[in-house]
Write a protein that holds these residues in place. Structure first.
Motif, PDB file in Angstrom:
ATOM      1  N   ALA A   1      -0.191   2.771   5.665  1.00 37.63           N
ATOM      2  CA  ALA A   1       0.528   2.605   4.402  1.00 37.63           C
ATOM      3  C   ALA A   1       1.854   1.878   4.623  1.00 37.63           C
ATOM      4  O   ALA A   1       2.470   1.992   5.683  1.00 37.63           O
ATOM      5  CB  ALA A   1       0.787   3.967   3.759  1.00 37.63           C
TER       6      ALA A   1
ATOM      7  N   ARG B 199      -3.941   7.125   7.885  1.00 40.83           N
ATOM      8  CA  ARG B 199      -3.626   6.602   6.547  1.00 40.83           C
ATOM      9  C   ARG B 199      -2.117   6.419   6.363  1.00 40.83           C
ATOM     10  O   ARG B 199      -1.689   5.471   5.707  1.00 40.83           O
ATOM     11  CB  ARG B 199      -4.233   7.492   5.482  1.00 40.83           C
TER      12      ARG B 199
ATOM     13  N   GLU C 247      -3.232   4.777  -2.681  1.00 44.75           N
ATOM     14  CA  GLU C 247      -4.305   5.579  -2.088  1.00 44.75           C
ATOM     15  C   GLU C 247      -3.890   7.030  -2.241  1.00 44.75           C
ATOM     16  O   GLU C 247      -2.752   7.394  -1.958  1.00 44.75           O
ATOM     17  CB  GLU C 247      -4.491   5.239  -0.608  1.00 44.75           C
TER      18      GLU C 247
ATOM     19  N   LEU D  30       0.731   5.352   0.006  1.00 53.36           N
ATOM     20  CA  LEU D  30      -0.063   6.567   0.182  1.00 53.36           C
ATOM     21  C   LEU D  30       0.586   7.663  -0.643  1.00 53.36           C
ATOM     22  O   LEU D  30       1.770   7.969  -0.456  1.00 53.36           O
ATOM     23  CB  LEU D  30      -0.126   6.977   1.658  1.00 53.36           C
TER      24      LEU D  30
ATOM     25  N   ARG E  73       0.849  -1.197   0.000  1.00 52.02           N
ATOM     26  CA  ARG E  73       0.000   0.000   0.000  1.00 52.02           C
ATOM     27  C   ARG E  73       0.882   1.244   0.000  1.00 52.02           C
ATOM     28  O   ARG E  73       1.707   1.432   0.891  1.00 52.02           O
ATOM     29  CB  ARG E  73      -0.898   0.008   1.229  1.00 52.02           C
TER      30      ARG E  73
ATOM     31  N   ALA F 174      -1.145  -1.095  -4.415  1.00 51.09           N
ATOM     32  CA  ALA F 174      -2.416  -0.416  -4.151  1.00 51.09           C
ATOM     33  C   ALA F 174      -2.103   1.022  -3.753  1.00 51.09           C
ATOM     34  O   ALA F 174      -1.515   1.263  -2.697  1.00 51.09           O
ATOM     35  CB  ALA F 174      -3.174  -1.128  -3.041  1.00 51.09           C
TER      36      ALA F 174
ATOM     37  N   TRP G  13      -4.465  10.727  -0.971  1.00 52.97           N
ATOM     38  CA  TRP G  13      -5.062  11.564   0.071  1.00 52.97           C
ATOM     39  C   TRP G  13      -5.182  12.962  -0.514  1.00 52.97           C
ATOM     40  O   TRP G  13      -4.176  13.608  -0.803  1.00 52.97           O
ATOM     41  CB  TRP G  13      -4.213  11.558   1.339  1.00 52.97           C
TER      42      TRP G  13
END
Length: 177
Positions: free
Chosen positions: A67, A63, A33, A4, A2, A31, A35
Motif C-alpha cells: 500500500a 498488503r 483495498e 489499505l 493504493r 484504489a 482488509w
C-alpha cells in the motif's frame, strides 16, 4: 495510489467499515483495498512472531507493504481502541511494514467526542510503529447510526466535506512518499 483500509471492529454492520467504504466513494481516484480478516488473526505473542508467521499475519504485512498509505478507523471501547485492533498492530510492528508509511487515524462513535480517546491512542500507536501519521488526514467523526443513509453514505454535508478533505490529505501524503 493504493490505500489499505483497516476497520478496528468485528461487528458485521460496523460503522467504521461503512465509513471506510464511504471514504472510498469520495475518492474514486484512489484504489482502496479493504482488509477484512481481523477475526482471523491469532492472539499476538512474541513467541509466535517467528517465520513462518500465521498466514493471516503474512497476508496483512504484505498488503501493508504494497500500500501507498494506510487508513485505519477505530471504534472506541472503554475510552480506547478495541483489543482486536491493538492485536493487529502488535502483529505488524516487528515487521517494519509501517515504517515511513503515510497513515490516517480515524475514529467513529455515536458519542459527542467521536471516539477521540481511541483515535488519540491509535495515532500514538501508529507513530510508535514509525508510520507517518498525517494530522490533516486524521479524524474523529461524531456519528450515530442515523448519520448514514441506507446505502452507508454520510448524511451531514459538513461531515462529508471533512472526510473528503482528510482523504485528499492522505492521498497527497501518499503521492509525496
Amino acid at each position: 495510489m493504493r490505500i489499505l483500509a483497516l476497520a478496528g471492529s468485528l461487528r458485521a454492520a460496523s460503522l467504521n467499515a461503512r465509513l471506510l467504504r464511504e471514504a472510498a466513494r469520495l475518492a474514486p481516484e484512489a484504489a482502496f483495498e479493504f482488509w477484512e480478516r481481523l477475526d482471523d488473526l491469532p492472539h499476538f505473542s512474541p513467541e509466535r512472531d517467528v517465520e513462518p508467521v500465521p498466514e493471516p499475519v503474512a497476508d496483512l504485512r504484505a498488503r501493508i507493504l504494497a500500500a501507498d498509505a494506510l487508513l485505519v478507523c477505530t471504534p472506541e471501547y472503554i475510552h480506547a481502541m478495541p483489543a482486536v485492533l491493538k492485536n493487529l498492530l502488535e502483529w505488524v510492528v516487528s515487521s517494519g511494514a509501517c515504517v515511513g508509511k503515510p497513515a490516517a487515524a480515524w475514529s467513529a462513535s455515536p458519542s459527542p467526542e467521536g471516539g477521540a480517546k481511541a483515535q488519540a491512542s491509535l495515532a500514538h500507536t501508529l507513530a510508535v510503529m514509525s508510520a507517518r501519521v498525517v494530522p490533516e488526514a486524521s479524524l474523529c467523526l461524531t456519528l450515530a447510526a442515523s448519520g448514514l443513509d441506507a446505502e452507508g453514505r454520510l448524511i451531514d454535508p459538513v461531515q462529508v466535506a471533512r472526510m473528503a478533505e482528510a482523504i485528499q490529505a492522505l492521498i497527497a501524503a501518499g503521492n509525496a512518499a
